[in-house]
Design a protein around this motif. Sequence first.
Motif, PDB file in Angstrom:
ATOM      1  N   ALA A 244      -8.379  -6.803   2.990  1.00  0.00           N
ATOM      2  CA  ALA A 244      -7.303  -7.691   3.452  1.00  0.00           C
ATOM      3  C   ALA A 244      -7.824  -8.659   4.509  1.00  0.00           C
TER       4      ALA A 244
ATOM      5  N   ARG B 181       0.835  -1.199   0.000  1.00  0.00           N
ATOM      6  CA  ARG B 181       0.000   0.000   0.000  1.00  0.00           C
ATOM      7  C   ARG B 181       0.869   1.247   0.000  1.00  0.00           C
TER       8      ARG B 181
ATOM      9  N   VAL C 151      -9.685 -10.195  -4.853  1.00  0.00           N
ATOM     10  CA  VAL C 151      -9.987  -9.309  -3.730  1.00  0.00           C
ATOM     11  C   VAL C 151     -11.312  -8.598  -3.972  1.00  0.00           C
TER      12      VAL C 151
ATOM     13  N   GLY D 109      -2.766  -5.702   5.231  1.00  0.00           N
ATOM     14  CA  GLY D 109      -2.829  -5.320   3.824  1.00  0.00           C
ATOM     15  C   GLY D 109      -1.851  -4.236   3.439  1.00  0.00           C
TER      16      GLY D 109
END
Length: 227
Positions: free
Chosen positions: A165, A65, A155, A139
Amino acid sequence: MAAIVIADGEGEFEDTMTAVGNQVYECDDVLVVDSHGATDGRVFGTLADAIAAVEHATEYLWVVREGALASPDTLAALVRDADRTGAGITGSKIVASDGQLISVGLITDAFVSPYTGLDAAERDQGQYDVVRDVAAVSGVSMLIRRDLLSGLGGVDREMTPLAAAIDLSQRAHLKGARVIVAGGAGVGSRENFRLIHDLAGVMGGAVGASRAAVDGGFVGKEHQVGQ
């Protein structure tokens, strides 16, 4: 090995990309999702599109991320522990820039509600530097087996990154896959204080931070715990 950077426009994208490029364990491909004007890497509109563009023979996907600053040995630690344990999803320890622990994976209570298991403003002193089985990972930095992700149908696009996540981790458990947090190397960033607020929202809790975090301007004084 392919890295997929989720760029959400919150800042530190270039630093995240630099950290990905400086890994001791090199990535064969780096892809970017929803880059908000970023030009590094191959750019795709959705995570599903990025995953579909990865070479079929790729064994692992490292999803990172924006705002995550992975140390150079982060990916090596993830791959090492995933291979050693046979885990389907392997997450990183997340540490704020002032040393406060943000996440070492999530566990669940008797009502299957997720929580961190950390004390308020707990600092990283290596106390969690072991492989830990967890209910879910945050995540921010997670390694996923490509075949598992395909089997799970990808996802959920409608969820926030953290909720997605957690959902992915829970579905992996239902498939019999192991979900762990790697020991040792962690991921840090000022932006990881966003994750505290995300976690608090998901778990219905309040945000607590150390004085150093408050003095550094990362969070407001109303969130300070202790002196």
